[in-house]
Scaffold this motif. Sequence first.
Motif, PDB file in Angstrom:
ATOM      1  N   PHE A  80       2.054  83.867  17.718  1.00  0.00           N
ATOM      2  CA  PHE A  80       3.436  83.848  18.188  1.00  0.00           C
ATOM      3  C   PHE A  80       3.974  82.421  18.089  1.00  0.00           C
ATOM      4  O   PHE A  80       3.349  81.473  18.575  1.00  0.00           O
ATOM      5  N   SER A  81       5.146  82.263  17.479  1.00  0.00           N
ATOM      6  CA  SER A  81       5.662  80.907  17.263  1.00  0.00           C
ATOM      7  C   SER A  81       6.247  80.305  18.540  1.00  0.00           C
ATOM      8  O   SER A  81       6.398  79.091  18.644  1.00  0.00           O
ATOM      9  N   GLY A  82       6.593  81.149  19.526  1.00  0.00           N
ATOM     10  CA  GLY A  82       7.306  80.639  20.691  1.00  0.00           C
ATOM     11  C   GLY A  82       6.437  79.989  21.752  1.00  0.00           C
ATOM     12  O   GLY A  82       6.931  79.216  22.569  1.00  0.00           O
ATOM     13  N   ALA A  83       5.117  80.292  21.752  1.00  0.00           N
ATOM     14  CA  ALA A  83       4.252  79.732  22.791  1.00  0.00           C
ATOM     15  C   ALA A  83       4.044  78.252  22.524  1.00  0.00           C
ATOM     16  O   ALA A  83       3.812  77.851  21.389  1.00  0.00           O
ATOM     17  N   ALA A  84       4.104  77.437  23.580  1.00  0.00           N
ATOM     18  CA  ALA A  84       3.933  76.001  23.410  1.00  0.00           C
ATOM     19  C   ALA A  84       2.575  75.706  22.786  1.00  0.00           C
ATOM     20  O   ALA A  84       1.569  76.259  23.199  1.00  0.00           O
ATOM     21  N   GLY A  85       2.579  74.865  21.758  1.00  0.00           N
ATOM     22  CA  GLY A  85       1.328  74.452  21.138  1.00  0.00           C
ATOM     23  C   GLY A  85       0.735  75.452  20.170  1.00  0.00           C
ATOM     24  O   GLY A  85      -0.307  75.214  19.578  1.00  0.00           O
ATOM     25  N   ALA A  89       4.925  74.000  31.510  1.00  0.00           N
ATOM     26  CA  ALA A  89       5.359  73.240  30.335  1.00  0.00           C
ATOM     27  C   ALA A  89       4.825  71.816  30.366  1.00  0.00           C
ATOM     28  O   ALA A  89       4.756  71.152  29.338  1.00  0.00           O
ATOM     29  N   GLY A  90       4.458  71.346  31.549  1.00  0.00           N
ATOM     30  CA  GLY A  90       4.005  69.966  31.654  1.00  0.00           C
ATOM     31  C   GLY A  90       5.173  68.998  31.764  1.00  0.00           C
ATOM     32  O   GLY A  90       4.990  67.801  31.877  1.00  0.00           O
ATOM     33  N   LYS A  91       6.400  69.518  31.681  1.00  0.00           N
ATOM     34  CA  LYS A  91       7.607  68.699  31.863  1.00  0.00           C
ATOM     35  C   LYS A  91       8.724  69.631  32.342  1.00  0.00           C
ATOM     36  O   LYS A  91       8.637  70.837  32.142  1.00  0.00           O
ATOM     37  N   PRO A  92       9.754  69.084  32.991  1.00  0.00           N
ATOM     38  CA  PRO A  92      10.821  69.953  33.493  1.00  0.00           C
ATOM     39  C   PRO A  92      11.623  70.573  32.349  1.00  0.00           C
ATOM     40  O   PRO A  92      11.978  69.875  31.397  1.00  0.00           O
ATOM     41  N   LEU A  93      11.898  71.876  32.420  1.00  0.00           N
ATOM     42  CA  LEU A  93      12.694  72.555  31.397  1.00  0.00           C
ATOM     43  C   LEU A  93      13.825  73.311  32.080  1.00  0.00           C
ATOM     44  O   LEU A  93      13.634  73.898  33.136  1.00  0.00           O
ATOM     45  N   ASP A  94      15.019  73.290  31.457  1.00  0.00           N
ATOM     46  CA  ASP A  94      16.135  74.064  31.997  1.00  0.00           C
ATOM     47  C   ASP A  94      16.086  75.498  31.519  1.00  0.00           C
ATOM     48  O   ASP A  94      16.505  76.423  32.202  1.00  0.00           O
ATOM     49  N   GLU A  95      15.594  75.646  30.288  1.00  0.00           N
ATOM     50  CA  GLU A  95      15.568  76.980  29.707  1.00  0.00           C
ATOM     51  C   GLU A  95      14.179  77.229  29.139  1.00  0.00           C
ATOM     52  O   GLU A  95      13.552  76.318  28.592  1.00  0.00           O
ATOM     53  N   THR A 140       0.386  68.094  26.112  1.00  0.00           N
ATOM     54  CA  THR A 140       1.255  67.847  27.261  1.00  0.00           C
ATOM     55  C   THR A 140       1.021  66.441  27.799  1.00  0.00           C
ATOM     56  O   THR A 140       1.007  66.218  29.000  1.00  0.00           O
ATOM     57  N   GLY A 141       0.815  65.486  26.890  1.00  0.00           N
ATOM     58  CA  GLY A 141       0.537  64.119  27.314  1.00  0.00           C
ATOM     59  C   GLY A 141      -0.822  64.068  27.995  1.00  0.00           C
ATOM     60  O   GLY A 141      -1.771  64.740  27.564  1.00  0.00           O
ATOM     61  N   THR A 142      -0.903  63.326  29.087  1.00  0.00           N
ATOM     62  CA  THR A 142      -2.187  63.224  29.773  1.00  0.00           C
ATOM     63  C   THR A 142      -2.278  64.215  30.925  1.00  0.00           C
ATOM     64  O   THR A 142      -3.245  64.203  31.687  1.00  0.00           O
ATOM     65  N   THR A 143      -1.249  65.102  31.037  1.00  0.00           N
ATOM     66  CA  THR A 143      -1.218  66.038  32.164  1.00  0.00           C
ATOM     67  C   THR A 143      -2.502  66.846  32.267  1.00  0.00           C
ATOM     68  O   THR A 143      -3.087  66.963  33.348  1.00  0.00           O
ATOM     69  N   ALA A 144      -2.929  67.410  31.125  1.00  0.00           N
ATOM     70  CA  ALA A 144      -4.094  68.289  31.157  1.00  0.00           C
ATOM     71  C   ALA A 144      -5.303  67.548  31.711  1.00  0.00           C
ATOM     72  O   ALA A 144      -6.075  68.103  32.497  1.00  0.00           O
ATOM     73  N   ASN A 194      -1.726  75.230  30.439  1.00  0.00           N
ATOM     74  CA  ASN A 194      -2.982  75.972  30.458  1.00  0.00           C
ATOM     75  C   ASN A 194      -3.725  75.826  29.139  1.00  0.00           C
ATOM     76  O   ASN A 194      -4.942  75.650  29.109  1.00  0.00           O
ATOM     77  N   GLN A 195      -2.964  75.895  28.035  1.00  0.00           N
ATOM     78  CA  GLN A 195      -3.606  75.784  26.735  1.00  0.00           C
ATOM     79  C   GLN A 195      -4.202  74.395  26.548  1.00  0.00           C
ATOM     80  O   GLN A 195      -5.276  74.241  25.972  1.00  0.00           O
ATOM     81  N   SER A 196      -3.496  73.369  27.041  1.00  0.00           N
ATOM     82  CA  SER A 196      -4.065  72.039  26.814  1.00  0.00           C
ATOM     83  C   SER A 196      -5.203  71.744  27.786  1.00  0.00           C
ATOM     84  O   SER A 196      -6.109  70.982  27.452  1.00  0.00           O
ATOM     85  N   ILE A 197      -5.211  72.378  28.964  1.00  0.00           N
ATOM     86  CA  ILE A 197      -6.391  72.233  29.825  1.00  0.00           C
ATOM     87  C   ILE A 197      -7.604  72.874  29.139  1.00  0.00           C
ATOM     88  O   ILE A 197      -8.706  72.315  29.137  1.00  0.00           O
ATOM     89  N   ALA A 198      -7.383  74.040  28.518  1.00  0.00           N
ATOM     90  CA  ALA A 198      -8.479  74.672  27.764  1.00  0.00           C
ATOM     91  C   ALA A 198      -8.974  73.707  26.692  1.00  0.00           C
ATOM     92  O   ALA A 198     -10.194  73.550  26.493  1.00  0.00           O
TER      93      ALA A 198
END
Lengths: 349, 531
Positions: free
Chosen positions: A217-222, A244-250, B307-311, B498-502
């Motif tokens: 899936f292309s939409g999942a982060a990473g 997300a690891g950062k604040p997101l509005d959408e 996610t930077g160093t968060t993970a 979650n993915q980057s913690i993995a």
Amino acid sequence: MRRPRALLAAALVLLALLAAGCGGEDDVPTEVVLVTHDSFAVSKDVTAAFEQETGLKLKILQGGDAGEALNRALLTAGDPQGDVLFGVDDNLLSRALDGDLFDEYRSPQLDAVDPDYTPPDDRVTPIDHGEVCLNYDRAWFRERGVAPPGSLDDLILNRYRNLLVVENPATSSPGLAFLLATVARYGDERWQSFWRGLRANGVRVVDGWEEAYTQQFSGAAGSPGKRPIVVSYATSPAAEVIFAGKPLDESPTAAVEDGCFRQVEYAGVLRGARNAEGARKLIDFMLSERFQADVPGSMFVYPVRGDVPLPDAFRKHAIQPEQPLTLPPDDIAAGRDGWVDEWTRIVLR
Amino acid sequence: MDTHRASLTRRAGLIAAGVIPAAFVALFFVVPFAAILGRGLGQDGGLSLPSDIWLSGETLRILWFTIWQAVVSTALTLAAGLPLAWAVGRYSFPGRALVRALVLVPFVLPTVVVATAFLALLPDGVEQGLPAILAAHVFFNIAIVTLIVGGAWEGLGREPWEAAATLGAGPWRRLREVTLPLLAPALSAAAALTFLFCFTSFGVVLILGGPGRSTLETEIYLQAARAFDLRTAAALSLLQLAMVALALLAISRLEASSSGGRAAAAARDGLRRPAGRERAAVAAVLAASGTALALPLAMLVARSLDTGTTAWRRLFEETPALLVTPWHAIVNSVLFAAVAAGLSVAVGGLAAAVLARVRPGALDALVLLPLGASAVMLGFGFLIAFDEPPLDFRSSWWLVPVAQSLVAAPFVVRIVAPALRSIDPRLREAAAVLGASPGRAWREIDLPLTARAVGVAAGFAFAIALGEFGATVFVARAEWPTLPVSIFRFLGRPGAENQSIAGALAVCLAALTVVAALTLHRTAPGRRGPL
């Protein structure tokens, strides 16, 4: 002469290990054991509250997905590994009931549960519900100026050719839910032709949710994936924001209202439980406001109580489908294996 | 008189040494496996033979695919692993220890982690299906060939080879007529293990094979854990076990007929630096293998930093995905793996000591048989066999290292037994003549001469235990998760974090493997034996 002594020492160590394992059980149970699947999660302060209220230690045995957890319980029916089994969904319910896994229990807390989720049998208690829905990659459709799919019917349009990835219903629980959604929508006669249409339109099938969502899936982060439509959950877009690891509005993804399939997850007191009294307390606790309010943030599903507040991210980014598709558990039990076989012939062969 | 007594003592010691591994296998393998087979095949108090399942077209189709993909994968792995085995077994170069450690990483990381990193590297269009399965099998098992064959190569010494050169044999002829026959035992041991792993391959086939492609192992899993058809699962498990036994026996026949040389304990010449054309060849081999091995790792590091160093910070925070912090899972894994390695070396070492006193044969091969059992069925077997006193321990924490050592101990036997056998018996006789007790002879001859093999075996066992998933997931308790179990939990949740913690946990697992392998390499006794 050294050798026999070393051997003796090794034998003693083994014996000690065995003895440690055989340690006697106390007569008054001081712990209650919850058997569940890998997706179960709960906040630490919530389990601490349970332990403090009841004076019982909560032990959790977790392994495999919902199907595997149920099968382990069936294997040990009557002489269970624990006291409560949590994580039987509608698709698995008939198997659990036929296997005579549970003792009857009607929790006083059931009165607080939304009537939509009234249990079909006195041996199980509803705890949460989740909806399996189509998710799409917002940016992908925005950048190309293509309208995202709005319904199941849309998926066989040429516009969405080679864009969808789904899970195999034989090996994946959301995959099975999506197949059931198409059966519920199109009926016994017409679901097959819908899937023939999907196949002709280039649907990709993978074995599990992890691969579909995090790889294809292309939409999942990473994700390295290239397909912008996937079968996932109504709450996945909220998870993309929270984690997300950062604040997101959408949210980078969105769920489609149409074609969602509802799964209710149940818990029950295992027949032959060592601590049946503690098991009933645990089930009451799982319906308490405290536990129910923790359900969305921990497990990414919705509580069955309507009176607990949802986290902000859920209200903003997740959907609660008004009229999800459902099928009666008995129909699922009777039809499931046949449908999966037929699906395999139509889509994979 | 004294020699007679000594031989009696030795025999008593042997029997005692054999009882422990036999009891271990009986209790933790035979009993649970028989219990689950009995549950699956039992009928009206008797057993019904599932010949209908064995003879069905579907079973034969699956069996055929299982066999031929394993044969092809083994051949490819040998072909890819031999150049690397040659480079690390023959030459010294900077970073040699690191190469030997790195090669273990794909072998140890849970399949799903490497498979997903691997998927991302495959060219478009080769995402699923046979080429992906074969490539992944080579990638996962190249460690077996490199370490086992490379280790044997290192022990060969240069004399026979140089003698052949003096007699005018060219490089190819020397390889064919001197090196390969001397390496035959190591080659067949590596081939046997590789074949076994490919034959019972699970994650690779499930993830990379694409829907509808089954091996016996994946089909057993689907039948047992999904469909809950224990009869079919039991029938297929028996079939798989029989096939694995046949294959192992066939390989041991090959091994016997290839009459391996008794060369491993010969004084070593030491590795030398490559010179001239060799240097280019070694560099080419290292560059190619190094790239292939390092790329997926680099992908994992990249993922952990998405996610930077968060993970990395989250490793020390509590999360709902686990009941403890991810850091606890790392500590648990190390502790469990250490216990499992100790257990494997104790049990496997004793078994090897017994095996080494008899002629090499079928028994050596059959030691690997437990690896032919499906992890799901064994896990189910644990549940129903150990449910009442005196065997009431199906939720004890120590079942985790026990389950791990069931997988690791056979390796220990396969690595230690040949080393023990290769000790010239005249050394022990000489010791006896000089008045040494069997115990002293063992301590001063067997132990130092095999310390290196035991060290390698312990490292392998630790690494295998660290990465074990299939059996662990069935017995691990929620408050004691291991690294692979935790990686799975995080992979199974949406969201970048979650993915980057993995990814971060996978990097930790890889790093632990490398550190363990490097430490063992360093502490293993010097190349030159006491002689």
